[in-house]
Enzyme design. Sequence first.
Site: not given
Ligand code: UT7
Length: 327
Positions: A110, A252, A282
């Site tokens: 990215c 980004h 993204n």
């Molecule tokens: O391009 C390079 C840069 N990339 C980035 O900057 C990505 C950086 N990371 C992020 O933007 C965030 O970490 C995400 C958007 C990917 C995820 O957000 P988060 O607030 O960190 O959520 P998480 O991964 O901690 O997931 C929270 C919960 C989980 O469930 P449990 O374990 O709490 O029950 C996931 O399983 O949300 C669940 N989850 C979803 N639920 C509904 C993960 N993806 C989804 C989804 N829909 N698409």
Amino acid sequence: MTAVLEGLGVAVPQRVVTNLDLERVLDTSDEWIRTRTGIGERRVADPGVATADLAVEAGARALKSAGGGPVDMVVVATTSPDRVVPATAPEVASRIGLEPVAAFDLNAVCSGFVYALAVAAGMLDGHATQRVLVIGAETLSRITDPADRSTAVLFGDGGGAAVLRRGEPGESGAFGPFDLGSDGSMADSLAMPAGGSRRPASTSTLTGREHYMRLDGKAVYRHAIARMVASSRAALDAARLSAGDIDRFVGHQANLRILDAVADRLGIAPQRRVVNVDRYGNTSAASIPLALADAQLAPGQRVLLTAFGGGFTWGATTLTWPRLATV
Ligand code: UT7
């Protein structure tokens, strides 16, 4: 001497995939996607459309915006090249009608576009190169697992390109110094496990879905904020600027919460940050030029660019926005 921006062009696929479309095929919701990422929809290339196709379209538009003329070099920043071998850039240069120019790909995920701008600026400084076409293009949909909700909602396809020429600091369009960095100890946090020399394609990599990107969202999130803040500060310092001098902040476009956090820590007011992650998701190396094209920047505005991506890699620079022809 410095690099000066003189043309900008973008290309996105027509097909829009909304969060509601994803709700129908994945265990996710519009509400979750919007609140966690700020994404509302993304573009997805039709079958048969590859990264080079978007790169050619964006590159040709950037050249038109720059008033045509020759370039000496084409750099394509991409994470989703048409093939592993050869690079995508020679084909792109040829199809735009630029051969036999130097042409190569650059993979900084990215951060690829910011890295490619820095490489182009370095080449221009070497005086053998007069003008460079820098392209960031991706068809991330090809390397995103449609069944993995933790990545399928995040990524989109698109391309953007810029023409850089040799110029003088203080000129309209002039880039400031670049700050670039990496941390390879975090390589596994955003990676496509197979398909390279470490894990060549095999029946087991295919059944294990290892040819798709895997993301440790939390680790990437944390590092993205810290690195983009530090890199932005370094680029500002090197340009002898402070956050108060910045009219528009183009980070980004991975996640609205990350953009907000970076702008906040830098002391940049929310209305100065450029946001189009809501419409494109993204798009990795295409994200910065797509945001620049969307931002409706005014000539003379001082712009801060910063990116973070797999690797990890990161980078930042500044520029004074020039008067550009829109195509
Ligand atoms: O391009 C390079 C840069 N990339 C980035 O900057 C990505 C950086 N990371 C992020 O933007 C965030 O970490 C995400 C958007 C990917 C995820 O957000 P988060 O607030 O960190 O959520 P998480 O991964 O901690 O997931 C929270 C919960 C989980 O469930 P449990 O374990 O709490 O029950 C996931 O399983 O949300 C669940 N989850 C979803 N639920 C509904 C993960 N993806 C989804 C989804 N829909 N698409």
